[in-house]
Design an enzyme around this catalytic site. Structure first.
Site, mmCIF file in Angstrom:
data_model
loop_
_atom_site.group_PDB
_atom_site.id
_atom_site.type_symbol
_atom_site.label_atom_id
_atom_site.label_comp_id
_atom_site.label_asym_id
_atom_site.label_seq_id
_atom_site.Cartn_x
_atom_site.Cartn_y
_atom_site.Cartn_z
ATOM 1 N N LYS A 1 65.355 44.068 18.703
ATOM 2 C CA LYS A 1 64.506 43.793 16.683
ATOM 3 C C LYS A 1 65.986 44.116 16.207
ATOM 4 C CE LYS A 1 59.859 45.739 17.991
ATOM 5 N NZ LYS A 1 58.957 47.437 18.540
ATOM 6 N N GLU B 1 49.464 41.775 12.791
ATOM 7 C CA GLU B 1 50.267 40.737 13.280
ATOM 8 C C GLU B 1 49.580 39.402 13.774
ATOM 9 O OE1 GLU B 1 52.147 42.380 16.218
ATOM 10 O OE2 GLU B 1 53.445 44.095 15.014
#
EC number: 4.2.1.11
Length: 438
Positions: free
Chosen positions: A347, A211
């Protein structure tokens, strides 16, 4: 306006794994969405359909999901002649077509790709940006709220090598006057952190994880927090930039013993050092007293409900449910009833349609929770979550470090939205937990 074509293909995510891309064609043109995927996935998530053929892509192929779009979902949606602006009807139709509670028949990755691509077609037909269309669908008020970017600058846990158990350490520029200023502050701290990591842990410590965060060979949370605090200080933002953690503790929970193993990456971990949830809660509280921590995600395992409720009663910072709630209405309802946390990590691929994602946010807001819109560790150039965050007034977005193009794509999209909206938007800032009411 009718859909003339729905076509899916297999493309790659940021970890080199296959994922589903869907094209929806209407009179306004081609509308495309790509589905992300996670590394540490909650067991209660909607079902991501993988081929399981070990001879191709190590079993991670998505050809079945692609085929499901091209041969089942696409033709059925076109035949139904649904209006692309009516997202809830479309998503309801997709769920009925699948017929299972967790989308395991056609695959959440197949369904979500279609759901998001159609949302883009709906926005185009209305002649408005995607965030405005989502705002209409969710019924959120104006002005628009631009989210605080929670930037994951240091990685541990399942995302990194070292012994550090906690998965993400984020910087939170919540005292900035605008999104663009917050992002600039974050980028400056990130560069200081990278230089510090290299200096203290050697050149390879500047390498980045999935990430975009650095992943030095750090042993403890204190060591990580000291490094970040020093980077914040060097950048000149002490007292202005706060810290958030995603512990992802389901990854190191021992369900048999009901204990947490902070040395879980060591095969010879000493069971006498494993912690009860009370001991782990005390550790969090001592860290929050020493460092400027404003948010902790997944402090306990996804089914250790007792621990969550215990922690919630005695904490005043944001407690975010991710593996606990997996954007699932039933899990959110249970977490609200048991008073387990006070914020939802949203999400879209955990639930599998835009409509259900909007509903999950609304259910959370209704109980006074915050909502943080999130990327996954396997991301792409798709920027839909940036528009979702603005459209839902979530006030917080988590989309990695200011590094790696698939992370920056979302942050750059919010910069564009900020520029486009001008005076018609406010930055959530320190109200990130209550931004829906701003």
């Amino acid at each position: 306006m009718p859909i003339s074509k729905i076509h899916a293909r297999s493309v790659y995510d940021s970890r080199g794994n296959p994922t589903v891309e869907v094209d929806v064609v209407t009179e306004t043109g081609l509308h495309r969405a790509i589905v992300p995927s996670g590394a540490s996935t909650g067991q209660h998530e909607a079902h991501e359909l993988r081929d399981g053929d070990k001879s191709k892509w190590l079993g991670k192929g998505v050809l079945t999901a692609v085929k499901n779009v091209n041969e089942t979902i696409g033709p059925a949606v076109i035949k139904e002649n649904l209006d692309v602006k009516e997202q809830s009807k479309i998503d309801e139709f997709l769920n009925k077509l699948d017929g299972t509670p967790n989308k395991s028949n056609l695959g959440a990755n197949a369904i979500l790709g279609v759901s998001l691509a159609i949302a883009k077609a709906g926005a185009a037909e209305k002649g408005v940006p995607l965030y405005a269309h989502i705002s209409d669908l969710a019924g959120t008020k104006k002005p628009y709220v631009l989210p605080v970017p929670f930037q994951n600058v240091l990685n541990g846990g399942s995302h990194a090598g070292g012994r550090l158990a906690f998965q993400e350490f984020m910087i939170v520029p919540d005292t900035a006057s605008s999104f663009s200023e917050g992002l600039r502050q974050g980028a400056e701290v990130y560069h200081k952190l990278k230089a510090l990591a290299k200096k203290k842990y050697g050149q390879s410590a500047g390498n980045v994880g999935d990430e975009g965060g650095v992943a030095p060979d750090i042993q403890t949370a204190e060591e990580a927090l000291d490094l970040i605090t020093e980077a914040i200080e060097q950048a000149g933002y002490t007292g202005k930039i706060h810290i958030a953690m995603d512990v992802a503790s389901s990854e190191f929970y021992k369900p048999e013993e009901k204990k947490y193993d902070l040395d879980f990456k060591n095969p010879d971990s000493d069971p006498s050092k494993w912690l009860t949830y009370e001991q782990l809660a005390d550790l969090y509280k001592s860290l929050a007293a020493k460092y400027p921590i404003v948010s902790i995600e997944d402090p306990f395992a996804e089914d250790d409900w007792e621990a969550w409720s215990y922690f919630y009663k005695t904490s005043d910072f944001q407690i975010v449910g991710d593996d606990l709630t997996v954007t699932n209405p039933l899990r959110i309802k249970k977490a609200i009833e048991l008073k387990s946390c006070n914020a939802l990590l949203l999400k879209v691929n955990q639930i599998g349609t835009l409509t259900e994602s909007i509903q999950a946010a609304k259910d959370s807001y209704a109980d006074g929770w915050g909502v943080m819109v999130s990327h996954r560790s396997g991301e792409t150039e798709d920027v839909t979550i940036a528009d979702i965050s603005v459209g839902l007034r979530s006030g917080q977005i988590k989309t990695g470090a200011p590094a790696r193009s698939e992370r920056l794509a979302k942050l750059n999209q919010i910069l564009r939205i900020e520029e486009e909206l001008g005076e018609n938007a406010v930055y959530a800032g320190q109200n990130f937990r209550k931004s829906v009411n701003l």
